[in-house]
Write an enzyme that holds these catalytic residues in place. Structure first.
Site, PDB file in Angstrom:
ATOM      1  N   CYS A   1       8.949  -0.335 -37.386  1.00 56.01           N
ATOM      2  CA  CYS A   1       8.738  -0.937 -36.067  1.00 56.01           C
ATOM      3  C   CYS A   1       9.888  -1.856 -35.681  1.00 56.01           C
ATOM      4  O   CYS A   1       9.791  -2.609 -34.720  1.00 56.01           O
ATOM      5  CB  CYS A   1       7.396  -1.662 -36.013  1.00 56.01           C
ATOM      6  SG  CYS A   1       7.215  -2.922 -37.286  1.00 56.01           S
TER       7      CYS A   1
ATOM      8  N   ASP B   1      14.156  -8.183 -39.784  1.00 58.31           N
ATOM      9  CA  ASP B   1      14.119  -9.174 -40.857  1.00 58.31           C
ATOM     10  C   ASP B   1      14.658  -8.602 -42.163  1.00 58.31           C
ATOM     11  O   ASP B   1      15.376  -9.280 -42.894  1.00 58.31           O
ATOM     12  CB  ASP B   1      12.691  -9.700 -41.062  1.00 58.31           C
ATOM     13  CG  ASP B   1      12.391 -10.848 -40.097  1.00 58.31           C
ATOM     14  OD1 ASP B   1      13.355 -11.428 -39.554  1.00 58.31           O
ATOM     15  OD2 ASP B   1      11.205 -11.156 -39.882  1.00 58.31           O
TER      16      ASP B   1
ATOM     17  N   HIS C   1       0.831  -1.216   0.000  1.00 56.44           N
ATOM     18  CA  HIS C   1       0.000   0.000   0.000  1.00 56.44           C
ATOM     19  C   HIS C   1       0.859   1.256   0.000  1.00 56.44           C
ATOM     20  O   HIS C   1       0.587   2.217  -0.702  1.00 56.44           O
ATOM     21  CB  HIS C   1      -0.886   0.031   1.248  1.00 56.44           C
ATOM     22  CG  HIS C   1      -2.022  -0.919   1.174  1.00 56.44           C
ATOM     23  ND1 HIS C   1      -2.764  -1.076   0.034  1.00 56.44           N
ATOM     24  CD2 HIS C   1      -2.549  -1.759   2.087  1.00 56.44           C
ATOM     25  CE1 HIS C   1      -3.690  -1.982   0.249  1.00 56.44           C
ATOM     26  NE2 HIS C   1      -3.582  -2.426   1.492  1.00 56.44           N
TER      27      HIS C   1
ATOM     28  N   GLU D   1       9.476  -6.224 -44.959  1.00 53.74           N
ATOM     29  CA  GLU D   1      10.593  -6.901 -44.302  1.00 53.74           C
ATOM     30  C   GLU D   1      11.297  -7.881 -45.247  1.00 53.74           C
ATOM     31  O   GLU D   1      12.367  -8.381 -44.954  1.00 53.74           O
ATOM     32  CB  GLU D   1      10.121  -7.624 -43.039  1.00 53.74           C
ATOM     33  CG  GLU D   1       8.944  -8.557 -43.274  1.00 53.74           C
ATOM     34  CD  GLU D   1       8.228  -8.981 -41.994  1.00 53.74           C
ATOM     35  OE1 GLU D   1       8.872  -9.043 -40.940  1.00 53.74           O
ATOM     36  OE2 GLU D   1       7.019  -9.270 -42.067  1.00 53.74           O
TER      37      GLU D   1
END
Lengths: 88, 555
Positions: free
Chosen positions: B505, B458, B192, B434
């Protein structure tokens, strides 16, 4: 007495907030409502007993209702659980 | 003196110790010697419970008013514990049958229930609930015995609260204007105290062992919540160095926080989309916190791995819905299943391939297992009404593949429409670039989709014929190789020629050395792990123009 078995969908299962919602929803009915998970059972008036059922996401639980308004009671409880308690 | 604990809420606090003594349990939980009047004891208990309920209701309101929803939730659950008929009837039974005083009976009943939870070693969340139950118990028994607690509601400025343990009810009335930190002997990163400190932006060190007995009221403390250090009565050199650290921490936090709220714009005025790559629905929280403009890549592989059967539509739907709702009107690009023969997926029974990276993976695999593909597409479509969904197909190398995937998508839409199930009217469809072939014919591919996202990992290994996981050729795996850069540039140019945006990405997008180059090429969206977003934003907004000082942004 009627009963229904279902799966819990919300991510964290039945922790404090969902358990409190179950207590509140059950209060509106005269029927005694029981949740069973595995070997453990709890009536829905007790927050701590509901928590101690240790219901997680994808747990299968059985709801049982007994009383004059058992049909309405079980429908409300099942809907609440299926709604994911307004969580995810 | 230097003590250590668990870092629970980052930052540096320099202030005065206030020792908070934990009240011992007011009730003993033992049988009373001599006689009691059960009716009078039950009345006393009920009266005390009513008083506590009023108090708790007031605390819940107060917490809500100061915007602390987490604290309000905790205290609200205390009201339910207080009303719990199992505990109340057990306490009353102890009074009538065991002839206990109200405070002892209630303590005993609370203890019984708390012990159930305290024993749940495998579930920290439920184990922590034992503290809530004991907290409610102490509150009621204190009312019954008239024991007063220390007041945390009125403290001098720059106070650091030092305690064995802090319970939610202790902190309910906390003086938030004057308390700057907590140091506790017990507790972990999810206690907490830790949650409260993080929510309130206070510094906290928890789990510091037997720290509190070594500290006296009024002593000067340095609390380092980033590293979990507590320094008692520091010398002037230490104090000086921590003051500098404190300033630097505050400046950097303040700066990055300010930056997170600003749109990412280059010095030449171009708006850049900074997006997050996520690999599970939990990561969306961190994406949002770091100010992501979008989810640039939601990998869905985690849904399929480590299990005995493929995930059903409902399970997937709930996960996609969760992420879409959390991001609101910000786009979420979901990449359809990208697995192949290099992964063990027992329920698919994939044949072993000589060359899995050149085999039946990703979209190719989805076409071979239409039922699996269909389940995912249907789940995505159904979830699309909850946010801004964009669908991205991986491992595309030809126009035919895009057409086939789009036809599949169209068929699923017809199915859902026939079943009366809703989906968003506009769902943008894009592809990963890719495979080198895709980059080379990107001019053609761009006519058939709404966006590109370059997968540099890739793309690099396929272009250079170098497995990045293979140490022997690791040196050859170089995304800065002119051939890779040329393919990236070609892809971006093709996208822009046809009026569609181009993102990235792969890891390259978050590489500080690559960013200026990618900006020059005109990349529209950079997607990376969420934690890299603030620093990347800093580079994009200020880095390329060395003259600007951090915090002195022109936006």
């Amino acid at each position: 007495m009627i009963s229904q078995t279902l799966k819990v969908h919300n991510k964290i299962g039945i922790h404090s907030r969902p358990a409190a919602l179950l207590v509140d929803a059950s209060k509106r009915y005269a029927s005694v409502i029981t949740i069973t998970h595995g070997e453990r059972s709890a009536t829905t008036d007790s927050l701590t007993r509901i928590l101690a059922l240790r219901v997680k996401m994808n747990s299968e639980i059985t709801i049982q209702a007994e009383g004059n308004d058992e049909n309405e009671a079980i429908e409300t409880i099942v809907n609440l659980i299926n709604s994911g308690f307004g969580e995810d | 003196m230097t003590l250590t604990g668990i870092p629970a809420s980052p930052g540096i606090a320099i202030g005065t110790a206030f020792l908070f003594y934990d009240e011992t349990e007011a009730g003993t939980g033992n049988k009373t010697i001599g006689s009691i009047d059960p009716y009078a004891e039950i009345n006393k208990l009920e009266e005390a419970m009513r008083t506590v309920e009023r108090e708790l209701t007031g605390f819940v309101e107060k917490s809500k008013n100061v915007g602390d929803a987490a604290q309000a939730d905790i205290l609200n659950s205390h009201i339910y514990i207080l009303r719990d008929p199992e505990i109340v009837s057990e306490a009353k039974r102890f009074i009538t049958e065991e002839k206990m005083r109200a405070e002892d009976a209630y303590t005993a009943a609370i203890r019984e229930t708390a012990e159930i939870f305290a024993g749940m070693d495998d579930d920290p969340y439920l184990q922590e609930r034992a503290k809530d139950i004991e907290d409610v118990g102490n509150r009621v028994t204190r009312k019954l015995t008239g024991v007063q607690t220390q007041d945390l509601s009125n403290l001098p400025p720059n106070t650091i609260v030092v305690a064995r343990e802090l319970k939610p009810s202790d902190t309910a009335t906390l003086d938030r204007n004057h308390v700057i930190g907590f140091a506790t002997d017990t507790g972990g990163a999810t206690s907490h105290t830790a949650i409260l400190a993080k929510a309130a932006g206070l510094v906290a060190v928890v789990g510091a062992g037997d720290m509190s007995p070594q500290i006296k009221n009024g002593e000067m403390l340095i609390l380092d919540g980033t590293y979990g250090i507590i320094i008692v009565n520091p010398d002037s050199a230490t104090l000086g160095s921590y003051k500098e650290k404190q300033t630097a921490h505050l400046d950097r936090t303040e700066y990055l926080k300010k930056l997170a709220q600003l749109p990412c714009v280059t010095s030449s005025g171009k708006r850049i989309i900074l997006a997050a790559n996520i690999g599970s629905e939990q990561e969306v929280e961190e994406a949002a916190k770091n100010g992501a403009d979008a989810i640039g890549l939601f990998r869905t592989e985690f849904l399929y791995l480590d299990r005995d059967s493929a995930p059903d539509e409902e399970e997937q739907f709930l996960i996609y819905k969760f992420v879409l709702e959390r991001m609101g009107n910000k786009p979420v690009i979901v990449r359809t299943l990208d697995i192949g023969g290099d992964k063990e997926i027992p329920y698919l029974g994939l044949p072993r391939e000589e060359n899995p990276f050149l085999g039946a993976r990703a979209l190719r695999l989805c076409f071979m297992y239409p039922e699996i593909f269909r389940t995912q597409i249907r789940a995505l479509l159904r979830a699309s009404v909850f946010g801004t969904l964009e669908i991205m197909f991986p491992m595309v190398q030809s126009v035919e593949e895009i057409e086939e995937a789009k036809k599949f998508l169209g068929d699923c839409k017809h199915e859902l429409a026939a079943e009366g199930k809703g989906f968003a009217k506009e769902i943008r469809v894009g592809i990963m670039i890719e495979i080198p072939a895709a980059a080379i014919i990107s001019d053609e591919l761009a006519r058939h989709c709404d966006f590109f996202s370059i997968g540099t990992n890739d793309l690099t290994q396929y272009t250079l014929a170098a497995d990045r996981g293979n140490k022997a050729v690791a040196k050859l795996y170089n995304p800065f190789h002119p051939a890779v850069l040329k393919l990236i540039k070609t892809t971006i140019d093709s996208a822009h020629k046809h009026g569609i945006p181009c993102g990235m990405c792969g890891e390259f997008a978050g590489n500080p050395e690559a960013i200026p180059l990618l900006l020059e090429y005109g990349l529209d969206e950079f997607s990376m792990s969420a934690a890299l977003i603030p620093a990347t934003k800093d580079i994009i907004m200020n880095g390329e123009c060395q003259k600007k000082e951090p915090g002195n942004s022109s936006v």
